[in-house]
Structures are given as C-alpha cells and as structure tokens.
Design a protein around this motif. Structure first.
Motif, mmCIF file in Angstrom:
data_model
loop_
_atom_site.group_PDB
_atom_site.id
_atom_site.type_symbol
_atom_site.label_atom_id
_atom_site.label_comp_id
_atom_site.label_asym_id
_atom_site.label_seq_id
_atom_site.Cartn_x
_atom_site.Cartn_y
_atom_site.Cartn_z
ATOM 1 N N SER A 198 5.608 -1.945 -2.776
ATOM 2 C CA SER A 198 6.855 -1.110 -3.310
ATOM 3 C C SER A 198 6.639 0.221 -2.908
ATOM 4 O O SER A 198 5.416 0.790 -3.397
ATOM 5 N N ASN A 199 7.871 0.789 -2.155
ATOM 6 C CA ASN A 199 7.294 2.188 -2.848
ATOM 7 C C ASN A 199 8.636 2.813 -3.189
ATOM 8 O O ASN A 199 9.817 2.333 -3.134
ATOM 9 N N SER A 200 8.269 4.006 -3.526
ATOM 10 C CA SER A 200 9.170 4.814 -4.519
ATOM 11 C C SER A 200 9.447 6.365 -3.849
ATOM 12 O O SER A 200 8.701 6.657 -3.927
ATOM 13 N N LEU A 205 13.355 -5.381 1.756
ATOM 14 C CA LEU A 205 14.432 -5.240 2.075
ATOM 15 C C LEU A 205 15.034 -3.560 2.476
ATOM 16 O O LEU A 205 13.735 -3.095 2.991
ATOM 17 N N LYS A 206 16.028 -4.054 3.230
ATOM 18 C CA LYS A 206 16.693 -2.621 3.759
ATOM 19 C C LYS A 206 17.747 -2.040 3.245
ATOM 20 O O LYS A 206 18.476 -2.300 2.968
ATOM 21 N N ARG A 207 17.390 -0.573 3.905
ATOM 22 C CA ARG A 207 18.571 0.486 3.051
ATOM 23 C C ARG A 207 19.486 0.633 4.444
ATOM 24 O O ARG A 207 18.482 0.612 5.814
ATOM 25 N N LYS A 208 20.429 1.129 4.506
ATOM 26 C CA LYS A 208 22.011 1.182 5.677
ATOM 27 C C LYS A 208 21.221 3.151 5.459
ATOM 28 O O LYS A 208 21.673 3.730 4.263
ATOM 29 N N ARG A 209 20.525 3.882 6.697
ATOM 30 C CA ARG A 209 20.475 4.767 6.705
ATOM 31 C C ARG A 209 22.120 5.563 7.047
ATOM 32 O O ARG A 209 23.313 4.787 7.931
ATOM 33 N N TRP A 214 9.822 -17.225 -4.317
ATOM 34 C CA TRP A 214 8.993 -15.264 -4.472
ATOM 35 C C TRP A 214 8.571 -14.863 -5.974
ATOM 36 O O TRP A 214 8.879 -15.502 -7.123
ATOM 37 N N ASP A 215 7.532 -14.298 -5.908
ATOM 38 C CA ASP A 215 7.044 -13.202 -7.840
ATOM 39 C C ASP A 215 8.113 -12.383 -7.506
ATOM 40 O O ASP A 215 9.224 -12.063 -6.711
ATOM 41 N N LYS A 216 8.491 -12.147 -8.798
ATOM 42 C CA LYS A 216 9.607 -11.149 -9.265
ATOM 43 C C LYS A 216 8.868 -9.869 -9.281
ATOM 44 O O LYS A 216 7.803 -9.637 -9.426
ATOM 45 N N GLY A 217 10.063 -9.071 -8.861
ATOM 46 C CA GLY A 217 9.616 -8.071 -8.166
ATOM 47 C C GLY A 217 10.642 -7.051 -8.731
ATOM 48 O O GLY A 217 11.805 -6.984 -9.262
ATOM 49 N N SER A 218 10.271 -5.353 -8.262
ATOM 50 C CA SER A 218 11.235 -4.514 -8.955
ATOM 51 C C SER A 218 10.833 -3.176 -7.943
ATOM 52 O O SER A 218 9.643 -2.794 -7.390
ATOM 53 N N ILE A 219 11.872 -2.647 -7.459
ATOM 54 C CA ILE A 219 11.876 -1.619 -6.359
ATOM 55 C C ILE A 219 13.264 -0.657 -7.300
ATOM 56 O O ILE A 219 14.387 -0.696 -7.866
ATOM 57 N N SER A 220 12.944 0.789 -7.335
ATOM 58 C CA SER A 220 14.150 2.437 -7.504
ATOM 59 C C SER A 220 15.007 1.996 -6.845
ATOM 60 O O SER A 220 14.778 1.962 -5.759
ATOM 61 N N ASP A 225 19.043 5.281 -3.194
ATOM 62 C CA ASP A 225 19.372 6.328 -3.399
ATOM 63 C C ASP A 225 20.600 6.052 -4.569
ATOM 64 O O ASP A 225 21.569 7.759 -5.116
ATOM 65 N N GLY A 226 20.538 5.108 -5.839
ATOM 66 C CA GLY A 226 21.167 5.839 -6.623
ATOM 67 C C GLY A 226 22.431 4.694 -6.817
ATOM 68 O O GLY A 226 23.394 4.938 -7.613
ATOM 69 N N ASP A 227 22.990 5.200 -5.472
ATOM 70 C CA ASP A 227 24.275 4.226 -5.094
ATOM 71 C C ASP A 227 24.321 2.689 -4.740
ATOM 72 O O ASP A 227 24.115 1.956 -4.247
ATOM 73 N N ARG A 228 25.195 1.882 -6.139
ATOM 74 C CA ARG A 228 24.887 0.806 -6.484
ATOM 75 C C ARG A 228 26.107 -0.074 -5.196
ATOM 76 O O ARG A 228 25.969 -1.245 -4.857
#
Length: 648
Positions: free
Chosen positions: A3-5, A184-188, A215-221, A227-230
């Motif tokens: 993962s990357n944060s 997982l991808k985020r929209k720019r 798949w294994d359970k994982g977590s991402i910031s 950007d913290g916007d759910r």
C-alpha cells in the motif's frame, strides 16, 4: 500486499494519557482496606501568581480551589491497598506551559481523604519509564504513595479496512490459468489527455488458479484513497495477471503512463465497480456486479461499447478504523521517553544601566532582600516563569546554572560568572535560582558595570551544552541532551559582530538561545531585528562550511506582554520542541528506546520529603476563606459528597 500513503506531519498539541496506581494505602477508621478512587484537577497555568512562593504545597488540601478544573475521576477499587485504576485521563500536552495537576485519593467506604500530591506533566514524561512515584503525605506509616504514568498517544490516521472475494469472474485470456487480483483507483480532480483520469493507489495480493478468489484483508489511508472525502468516486478494478507476479515488490512510485498512472505488469482487465467509501461501508447488499467495457467492434458501422457484466465481488468487510500513522517521524515526546534531557541555563544582565539595587527605581530592586522579595521585579518574574516551566525536565543529576554578566567583582571586570550564594551554578530548582539571584546583591564585592557583551555568555552556554551532551552520550550510549539558554538583558547588544559569529557557529550545538528584554526605556526592536537578520544571513553564507546550520535565537521584550513573564515564556518556548527534533533529525539520531520503569525503594520515594510537622499544608480554614463555595470543615476527615461526586 502493498500500500502507499501520503500523510504530512501532525499539527496541534500532542495528546497524553495519564494513568494512576496507589501503593500501601493506609487503613484509618476501618479494619478493611480502602474502597479507593482518585480525582485529578488541573491548576491554572500560573501567569497571575504573586509573591516569592514558587512551589505547590507538598500535601494538597482536601478540596480544590475554585479556579482548579476537574479533569476526571477514576472508578472505585474495592478493598485494596494497592489499587491499579483502569480509568485513564486524556490531556493535551504543551511544552511551553507549566501544566500542574493535583491528585487526591479518597476512601469511598469511610468517606476519608487519604492524601494526595501535585505534579507537573513534564516531570512525569521525563521520569524513567514515564512513571513518577510521589508520596501522598509526609509519613509513610500513615500515607501511601501514588504511581503516575503518562504516555503519548501516537499520531493516527483514518484507514479503510477492506476484505473482498470474487464470484464467477470471466476469464478472457484462456492461454494460461487465471491469477486474479484487484486494484483501487482514485479519480483525479483534473482531467488528463484522455478525459477522465483514474490513478492507482493500492493493489491486493494475487490469488492463483481460480475465478472465485478470496483476497487478504488490507487497509489503506483515506488520505491516499480519497483525500479524506468519503463521497469521492473510487474504482475497484479487477485484473487477471499473466503469471503469479509479486505485487508486494511493485512500487507505486514506479513507471507511469501519459496520465501519471502506474504501469502495471502484463495483465488483462476483467472489469470494475465504481463506488465511494461511504457506499462501501453502508451497503445493504454485500454483492456488487463487475462491469467490463468490451473491446471496440464494428457493428453496422457503429462502435458498441456498452458495459457488460463480468462476474461479481462480495464485500466481507468495509469499515473505517484508526491506525498509528507510520509516515509521521519521531516526536519530541519520543525523545523524552528515550531519556533525552532538556536543561535550562539563565544569565542576568548586571550592567550599570539597571540602576543600583538599593534604589527603588532599579530593575534589580528587591523589596526585602532578606526574604528574597515579596513583590517580584522583572528579573525575578522571568526567572520564576522559565524556571517553573522547565525545572521538571532537568534530570536529577543536572543543575540549572544561573550566571551574571557585565559586572565587576572588586575592581576586576567579569564578563560571565556564576552568581554568588549557596547555589549559583548548582541550582536544582527554581526556588534555589531565586535565592541565588537575591543573594547576589548581599555580596558587596559585586558592582554593576558593563558593557552588555553577549559573546562570553553565549560561549559559556555552548561549552556547558557540549559538556552536558557529552555526559549524556557517555552515560546513555547516545548523545541526547539539549540545553536552553535564556539571557535577560536591559540593553542593546554591545558586541554585535562577535555575538552573531558565536550564534551562527552554535547552531550545530544542541542549544537554543532566548534573549528577553526587560525594562521600559530601551528600544530593543530595531537592534534585535537587525541582529537576528544578520544571524540568518551568516548561517546562509556559512551553510556550506557549517554542517546542519540552523537559526537557534529568539527575542522577546517583556513589555510587549504587559510584564507577564509566563505569557512571554509560553510564546518563545512553544517552538523549542520543533528545534530539538530538528537538531536530532539533522544528526540522524533516532530516539533511544523508552527507558524502563525503575524498581522503586521507599527511601527514594520519601527521602526528599521533610519530616512530619515541617510540611506546608493548607489548612481547612484557609481554603474555606479562599473559596466562598467551600464550607468550613469539621475536625474529621469527612468528605462532602457534592465536592467529589461520591454517594452520600
């Protein structure tokens, strides 16, 4: 799984958790052990305290003063003389404040007050194992003791914890067995060369040889994902990897395409789900269809690009949680926990410009020298403010030296010397510093003179700081000691060039310098502004030759704070933790491992306390007179239920 944060440094004050235990609680009016509980009150930071008194009474009164704020109360531990309370108290930590707390222990069963103590939060954080042992009274036969433990709450971040499985995924490449994974991808927020742009921010493990993977359970910031916007759109994209490639070793900062997205190893897209974090966490159904856009084909001259179903995914877990933020570097409290010493040194301007101490207009005039003064002058106020805030950080073996400069002893000019009296360079607390200062003017050989040269003072501070640092390195294995030199002056700097040179050179030493202007007549600002500006320029010029150079000097005039030395100290000390962390970071020094809680001996706990009968204790009548809302007590130890919140 990788993962990357992306997370910056934390802002705002650190948070600390305080926990309490008691030992050897006495049986007083009953045959059973106490049913005890503890209350903790915060004492207002002492910007308005009058007079020479600089210590909280050893044994607190039964009742808090009206201005004291209740932090909280523990649960009741029944029939125990060594209770460990589960209740913890979360408080903000500020290095620049005194932060004194008063702890009281009560017996709920007999309504007795068993004793208590006052402590500074910084004193606890600097103790071995972050644990401070304090007696609850002067007599170990009738009073037990408390163990106060404080621990920093590590900086945290919000993360999405996610566990998925795939159902009946469609295999498009039949030349090899399926090896599905998802990314997982985020929209720019801005478009790219192809319109809508999505960026890969996380990828799962690969499950080999199945179209129904779990798949294994994982977590991402959440900062990384959205950007913290759910409510921001995200994509769960499924891919079939050509061969069982190791995504754990795939860097998200590697090769990118024209739109800035990571280039994955050879794979086949199986489809995607577009959703948001809120939708994932609040789905009524836990199964989502995977939609795939087929390759472009010519049908009657038109392109057919309608999404088609390509299996589904099951959401086994999608929840927001907190985790320790691994991207935040060591904090100031990490260094304290590892045994870092923070030492105070102070220097007093003894030039003739202050006026003769016997003259009531003198800045050194003390209203009653024999008592150390009852109305403090500006120098005393500054000594008290800095001393009270910082004395808890000085290790037991260290002292807080108090120097004078710009005077003559007899006919001999003294550029910097330890103030006379029983303490001088050997002061261990603010009370001794105040006495050493007052005692200076009993010495008839000391004459106020000049000039107002700061170079000798700063040089002495550099030497003392290096000695302390070397001692810390010798005893603790790693050099982690830091000194703060506070210079009190009533005049502009005479030896400007030499002082600038020593300040820029001292930037590589574990030292911070605070210059405080006292008095009303001197125009400090023009002189000090130029002085600080020249230090900045000097550091920039010498930056290539002086490793890790930094600006370590601050200035403040007491009159700008209406004579309130505590407010001034709060202002200039606020930046010190950052300077300390910056110094060790530039030296590539990580915090030492936290020190262990020592094995305590009764002699060490009670040894520094005065004999019974000599302890200063606020009597009930005095407390009642100070606080109109506290009634006068009887001669018994009964506790008014409305004061401490127990059952009547």
């Amino acid at each position: 799984m990788s993962s990357n944060s992306i997370s910056g440094a934390t802002t705002g004050p650190s948070q600390v958790v305080i926990s309490v235990s008691c030992r050897k609680l006495p049986r007083k009016q009953t045959l059973r052990h106490p049913d005890s509980f503890v209350t903790i009150h915060r004492v207002p930071d002492d910007s308005s305290r009058d007079g020479i008194k600089t210590e909280v009474p050893s044994l607190p009164a039964r009742y808090p003063e009206k201005s004291h704020q209740l932090v909280g109360k523990t649960e009741i531990v029944v029939d125990s003389n060594k209770p460990d309370f589960n209740t913890k108290f979360k408080v903000d930590y500020h290095f620049e404040l005194e932060q004194t707390y008063v702890l009281r222990v009560f017996n709920e069963y007999s309504k007795e007050y068993l004793g208590g103590t006052a402590f500074a939060l910084g004193q606890v954080l600097c103790s071995e194992g972050n644990c401070l042992a304090r007696p609850m009274g002067p007599n170990k036969l009738t009073h037990g003791y408390v163990l106060i433990h404080a621990e920093e709450i590590p900086p945290t971040r919000l993360v999405l914890e996610l566990k998925l499985s795939g159902n009946n995924l469609k295999q498009l490449d039949t030349s090899s067995s399926p090896n599905p994974s998802f990314i997982l991808k985020r929209k720019r927020r801005s478009g790219g060369s192809h319109g809508e742009v999505w960026k890969t921010v996380w990828f799962s493990n690969i499950v080999e040889g199945t179209l129904n993977p779990t798949w294994d359970k994982g977590s991402i910031s959440l900062d990384t994902l959205c950007d913290g916007d759910r409510t921001m759109p995200i994509r769960i994209q499924l891919i079939d990897n050509e061969g069982a490639q190791d995504f754990d070793n795939l860097s998200l900062g590697g090769s990118e395409d024209d739109d800035g997205d990571i280039i994955l190893p050879k794979h086949t897209d199986l489809g995607y789900v577009e959703t948001t974090v809120d939708e994932l966490c609040n789905l009524n159904t836990k199964v989502l269809d995977i939609m795939r856009i087929p390759r472009k084909k010519k049908i009657m001259g038109n392109a057919s690009r309608k999404p088609k179903k390509s299996g589904s995914i099951t959401i086994h877990q999608a929840m927001i949680n907190k985790e320790i933020d691994p991207t935040v570097g060591p904090s100031f409290l990490n260094y304290l926990a590892g045994g870092c010493h923070v030492n105070l040194m102070m220097a007093i301007d003894l030039t003739a410009r202050n006026g003769h101490p016997s003259n009531t207009s003198s800045l050194h005039y003390i209203s009653d020298v024999s008592l150390g003064g009852t109305v403090l002058n500006q120098y005393q106020n500054c000594i008290k403010a800095f001393g009270m805030i910082l004395q808890g950080y000085t290790a037991n073996t260290d002292t807080m030296p108090l120097w004078g400069y710009g005077a003559k002893i007899g006919e001999v000019p003294k550029s910097c010397f330890a103030l006379s009296g029983p303490y001088g360079e050997g002061c261990t607390n603010v009370h001794e510093m105040m006495e050493a200062y007052a005692h200076t003017f009993k010495n008839k050989q000391i004459h106020l003179s000049g000039p107002n040269d700061l170079y000798p003072v700063i040089n002495r501070g550099v030497v003392a700081g290096l000695k302390r640092s070397a001692a810390a390195g010798k005893n603790g294995g790693v050099d982690q000691s830091y000194s703060i030199l506070v210079i009190l002056t009533n005049d502009n700097i005479a030896d400007v060039r030499k002082s600038i040179d020593i300040c820029s050179t001292a930037s590589i030493v574990p030292l911070s310098i605070i210059v405080v202007g006292v008095g009303q007549d001197t125009d400090f600002h023009a002189n000090m502004k130029a002085f600080l500006h020249e230090i900045d320029n000097d550091i920039k010029v010498k930056g290539d030759t002086i490793q890790s150079s930094r600006n370590i000097v601050q200035f403040a005039a007491l009159r700008d704070f209406d004579g309130n030395a505590f407010r001034l100290a709060e202002k200039v000390l606020k930046d010190i933790p950052r300077q300390i962390v910056e110094f060790f970071a530039r030296k590539n020094l990580e915090p030492n491992l936290p020190t262990l809680q020592p094995v305590l001996k009764e002699a060490e706990i009670y040894g520094t306390w005065p004999e019974e009968g000599q302890v200063t204790v606020q009597d009930d009548v005095t407390v009642a007179a100070k606080n109109s809302n506290v009634r006068r007590l009887s001669s018994t130890n009964e506790i008014p239920p409305e004061e401490i919140g127990i059952r009547s």
